[in-house]
Scaffold this motif. Sequence first.
Motif, short mmCIF file in Angstrom:
data_model
loop_
_atom_site.label_atom_id
_atom_site.label_comp_id
_atom_site.label_asym_id
_atom_site.label_seq_id
_atom_site.Cartn_x
_atom_site.Cartn_y
_atom_site.Cartn_z
N MET A 334 0.81 -1.21 0.00
CA MET A 334 0.00 0.00 0.00
C MET A 334 0.85 1.27 0.00
N LEU A 335 0.53 2.21 -0.87
CA LEU A 335 1.14 3.54 -0.83
C LEU A 335 0.10 4.53 -0.31
N VAL A 337 -2.57 7.35 0.00
CA VAL A 337 -3.49 7.88 -1.01
C VAL A 337 -2.99 9.21 -1.57
N ASP A 338 -2.43 10.00 -0.67
CA ASP A 338 -1.83 11.28 -1.06
C ASP A 338 -0.82 11.13 -2.19
N LEU A 339 0.07 10.18 -1.98
CA LEU A 339 1.12 9.95 -2.97
C LEU A 339 0.52 9.44 -4.28
N ILE A 340 -0.39 8.46 -4.16
CA ILE A 340 -1.06 7.91 -5.34
C ILE A 340 -1.68 9.04 -6.16
N SER A 341 -2.35 9.91 -5.48
CA SER A 341 -3.07 10.97 -6.20
C SER A 341 -2.08 11.94 -6.86
N LYS A 342 -0.88 12.07 -6.26
CA LYS A 342 0.11 12.98 -6.86
C LYS A 342 0.75 12.40 -8.12
N ILE A 343 0.90 11.08 -8.16
CA ILE A 343 1.66 10.51 -9.29
C ILE A 343 0.76 10.05 -10.43
N GLY A 344 -0.53 10.37 -10.37
CA GLY A 344 -1.33 10.01 -11.54
C GLY A 344 -2.82 10.08 -11.30
N PRO A 345 -3.57 10.01 -12.38
CA PRO A 345 -5.01 10.20 -12.30
C PRO A 345 -5.78 8.94 -11.91
N HIS A 346 -5.12 7.76 -12.02
CA HIS A 346 -5.86 6.53 -11.78
C HIS A 346 -6.05 6.28 -10.29
N ALA A 347 -7.22 5.78 -9.92
CA ALA A 347 -7.54 5.53 -8.51
C ALA A 347 -6.77 4.31 -8.02
N ASP A 348 -6.64 3.32 -8.87
CA ASP A 348 -5.99 2.09 -8.43
C ASP A 348 -4.94 1.68 -9.44
N LEU A 350 -1.23 0.57 -11.17
CA LEU A 350 -0.02 -0.17 -10.83
C LEU A 350 1.08 0.87 -10.67
N VAL A 351 1.96 0.64 -9.69
CA VAL A 351 3.05 1.61 -9.49
C VAL A 351 4.38 0.89 -9.61
N ASP A 352 5.21 1.39 -10.50
CA ASP A 352 6.56 0.85 -10.68
C ASP A 352 7.56 1.73 -9.94
N GLY A 407 5.35 7.10 3.27
CA GLY A 407 4.88 6.57 4.55
C GLY A 407 5.92 5.63 5.09
N PHE A 408 5.87 5.41 6.39
CA PHE A 408 6.92 4.68 7.06
C PHE A 408 7.12 3.27 6.50
N GLU A 409 6.04 2.52 6.39
CA GLU A 409 6.17 1.11 6.02
C GLU A 409 6.70 0.93 4.59
N ALA A 410 6.06 1.67 3.69
CA ALA A 410 6.46 1.56 2.28
C ALA A 410 7.90 2.01 2.11
N ALA A 411 8.27 3.08 2.79
CA ALA A 411 9.63 3.59 2.68
C ALA A 411 10.61 2.50 3.13
#
Lengths: 636, 636
Positions: A334-335, A337-348, A350-352, A407-411
């Motif tokens: 999980m990343l 939501v803030d970050l997800i929304s910054k790196i693209g328009p898709h709600a769900d 895939l993130v490389d 976020g802490f865990e993902a980092a």
Amino acid sequence: GTTLDAFKQTLRFPPATCTFACLANDEAHWIDKQVTLHGYLGNRRVANKSLTFAELHDMSLGSVVQIVSTATKHADSICLPHQLLQDLSHHTPVVVEGTVRGRQAPKTGSAIKNGAPASGKPVVITGMEIKLENIVPLNTFPENLIVTDETVFGPDQRHLQIKHDKSIRNALRFRSKAARFIRDHLADEHGFEEFETPLLFKSTPEGAREFLVPTRNPGLAYALPQSPQQYKQILMASGIPRYMQIARCFRDEDLRADRQPEFTQVDLEMAFATGEDVMRVVENTVRALWTKLLNIDNLPLPFPRLTYEQAMSRYGSDKPDIRLGSEITKIDYMLPVDLISKIGPHADPLVDVMKIPVSKDANSTRNFVSTFMDSPEAQPFIQNPDGQPGIFIVDSRKPLRGLQPFGFEAAEQVEEMLTLEDGDLVVLQARKNAPFAGGSTPVGNLRLALHKAAVKQGLLPAPKGFAFTWITDFPLFSPNNDSDPGQGGSAGISSTHHPFTAPKTPEDVDLLLTDPLQAKADHYDLVLNGVELGGGSRRIHNAEMQAFILRDILKMSDVRMRDFGHLIEVFRAGCAPHAGMALGFDRLVAVMLGRESVRDVIAFPKSGSGEDLLVKSPTRVTEEQLKTYHLKIRDG
Amino acid sequence: GTTLDAFKQTLRFPPATCTFACLANDEAHWIDKQVTLHGYLGNRRVANKSLTFAELHDMSLGSVVQIVSTATKHADSICLPHQLLQDLSHHTPVVVEGTVRGRQAPKTGSAIKNGAPASGKPVVITGMEIKLENIVPLNTFPENLIVTDETVFGPDQRHLQIKHDKSIRNALRFRSKAARFIRDHLADEHGFEEFETPLLFKSTPEGAREFLVPTRNPGLAYALPQSPQQYKQILMASGIPRYMQIARCFRDEDLRADRQPEFTQVDLEMAFATGEDVMRVVENTVRALWTKLLNIDNLPLPFPRLTYEQAMSRYGSDKPDIRLGSEITKIDYMLPVDLISKIGPHADPLVDVMKIPVSKDANSTRNFVSTFMDSPEAQPFIQNPDGQPGIFIVDSRKPLRGLQPFGFEAAEQVEEMLTLEDGDLVVLQARKNAPFAGGSTPVGNLRLALHKAAVKQGLLPAPKGFAFTWITDFPLFSPNNDSDPGQGGSAGISSTHHPFTAPKTPEDVDLLLTDPLQAKADHYDLVLNGVELGGGSRRIHNAEMQAFILRDILKMSDVRMRDFGHLIEVFRAGCAPHAGMALGFDRLVAVMLGRESVRDVIAFPKSGSGEDLLVKSPTRVTEEQLKTYHLKIRDG
């Protein structure tokens, strides 16, 4: 009058006694002998009124011998050559007659140097010189044409470039050697024979747009082949076990980066063979070629392999340069939501994620990133509809080493997965949750662009060596798109490569009925340093199966089907299974020599707009020609 | 369903353990070993219900091994292959698995014979046979397609012809070997390198009609080259000392006897060289080729030479078959007015005479003549506007031995000159008193026709061996005619070969100003057994001279001149003298193999109307293609 007289004087000239190589190989034999040499006049040095030194380049411009000329006051017959030697233009083709003498080094520093030649310079014959007795100019050279080592010639002066740029001449010679080696190796080691196939072929919707060749039969035309594909398959059906050809091919495409409308392929096909057999032969041939021509004999066999899926997910390219490292990984935790929304328009999405170790110093990496993001090269990535890249710089002085937005865990997981160090660049890129299609992904392109920029700025070393990879398991079909013409069926899908490619496994055959886009092809590309050298496949060898693909999968009309009627007919007569490959020969030679462009290894390349600027082709068709071919130019 | 299942079963097949050659080379090693073989099923013989023999042809159709299959009543698993072996069609490609056994000769006469194979038959491996354990068909073969040694396939079945006519396959293999040998020899013995030159060239009025290749730029087209002539000369100007290429060339001509719209040339060019140098290299290469591929090493070097004038006057052809003898002589003493008036309309003709020793018996010769004169082959000679041939048969029983119409004196001189014997045919032929032009004279053609007819009737032996001749000293220019397009100048004369040919001597240069039709070219043709293998010339290497020929001799318009502008520009930059040649490779291979037609040595030849009847090219251009190239079909 003058023209004819000048020509008459060059019509008869004595044959050369020997080549320069022959002189150099047996200096002792030639001393005091009278010789006649052919060559081009080089640099001259007038030592004094009666003593001149000159270079004579041999006809292959590969070696130089010194001419020495002395003027004798009272003998006009000797004075004339002496004067001529001084007056003739540099680069004049000449016949020189004289006596070989042991070489006396010139008293002062001279343009002619002893010892081993600098790279790219001609070999200087040091142990002898030629005492001039006669010199005959065989043509003129324009006085206003100044040629130095630095002179850059335009494509309209290709003849001057080939003549005066040794690297081009050497590349063309290397090409000649490579072609000969490949022919010999395939014949002697693998039993191939070369078959010439017609260039006046017919238009069949295989993939690329074909040049047409109108005939004098109104409305009928040949087409120039985009490859010998169909004829070589017919040869397989004709009981030929091993076919090869170094073949000219044609594609009337918009000339994207470094493509030529005509190009050369090393084309081969094997009967009773699978893709594995072909890959083994090609690996072996390529390895032998590298050993023979580049003296590199440590290419690992077999070459490593990646499936299309692996190449696309790990390198974002179906022709990955695996030397660069920086593998791409999908983040499947999980990343924020803030970050997800910054790196693209898709709600769900895939993130490389990938790491590029640009420097050990976070500030220097920061400068690099901001320079890059401001450059035109970054524009496609900023404008990526799937979202722009998220770029982070590992910096121990920052919270979570600069990865706080994760976020802490993902980092922590990213840290662990990529083993990060200060100054590393970490790139996040979102994409739609969809199967891979086409040749590259935005993150794959970004990987290349960032590496290139870092190399350019001296932050990373230029990649070295030769890294071969096979790419396998391509999808057999792809959804139609705007850029590729496809095969003109009405199914909305096209063969990814060509409609003769066999499915890879029995399971892939079954998928034809249920989900053809999921079926994998027995197709393989050979990739070297991020360049696709060529591709091949197991072919469909069975008439019913070929008809099924064209009619039931691609949904070709009967008219279209008829274009392939000959092939289906030919398969019907006991055609053996077969597989083959084609290597782009221009590109192969260019990569071997480390040249950026195939233009550097083609004697007379076409420009980006398909013109030969030296001979000025293409030209305007005359009304008479149009009439001959029953054609008219269409207005508008 | 069935289609896919059938294909699936052929998708995976085991690799072959070894080739047939490998089996045959070490029979002892293979006995009792389990092997997997690939090949085509051949003849079968059912010895009894439980014993079948079959031939397995290897994938190159060059050797055969015997398969033996026995049915075991109680083991179904063995019966299945046994049944399959009997049921599969002849020619089916198969995988055979089995055990190698020492060969037991079949009890009755079998299609498989021991010992050396008949010519054209595959080699039979005699010391072993394969005990069948499994057989997998890899494709089908139509049951209604019966192939025997006598089956003749049409051009639309070229694949079947190549597969089932070993002589075609062997010719194609021979061709491949010849190309390789020529490349190697020219490189290793003479320092040539191969350079690829563009096939998308431009239209220049060199001689033959060129195929056009329209571009998407409205009204602009490439042209396919009739030879690499201009590009190879540019390479000479680019400092390349020795160029060669086995090059595809194109001519959009009406397909006269055995011509192809695309053909292959062995093309070469040498810098600082004269015609003599080129002839020496070509002679040497041809001789080596004959030694290597035909095992004939007694070709005389240098090859004999005839000037164009000599060839035309002595053989009535510029490509004489000197093996036939029957040299033509001009009669320059008085013939009776009666006779003169009978053999032609001219009051003061030149009269040629030749002897053909058709038989020793005048009656038999008389029969031959009357049969010939009644045949369609004689029509052109009977209708010759210069008069029909006067044909006489030497016959001791007749007054003046049958030469009475000559009158006493002339008969005596002819007798002496030709050393006549009974049954000899003596032919008189009148012609206009004019210089030779073109490739043959009527008497020359008659010489060939009579010889051919005599050979056909068994009166003369078919000519044997290889007789090479150089033909030199062609006229540099010829008067325009209707059949050759020329170079489009307004002078009424055209270059006999092409406008880049150099005059032969300084005297020929001078003739340009006074009587260009008298000037001789430094052109040379290589002729073998009446076939022109190729031609070449010293070229004009000087810009002013080339411009002079085009502008002042051929009187080209400025527009036409501009087509050659690149060449003139290129010569300006110190181009060395150069000379070269091109050998028709298709024809060379055909003559080496004693084939009548180049079609027998080309994998996929075009028909007389330029069609490939197998793939069905050319095809009708679609409206969409026409639009792409801004073209319309012209009405009427």
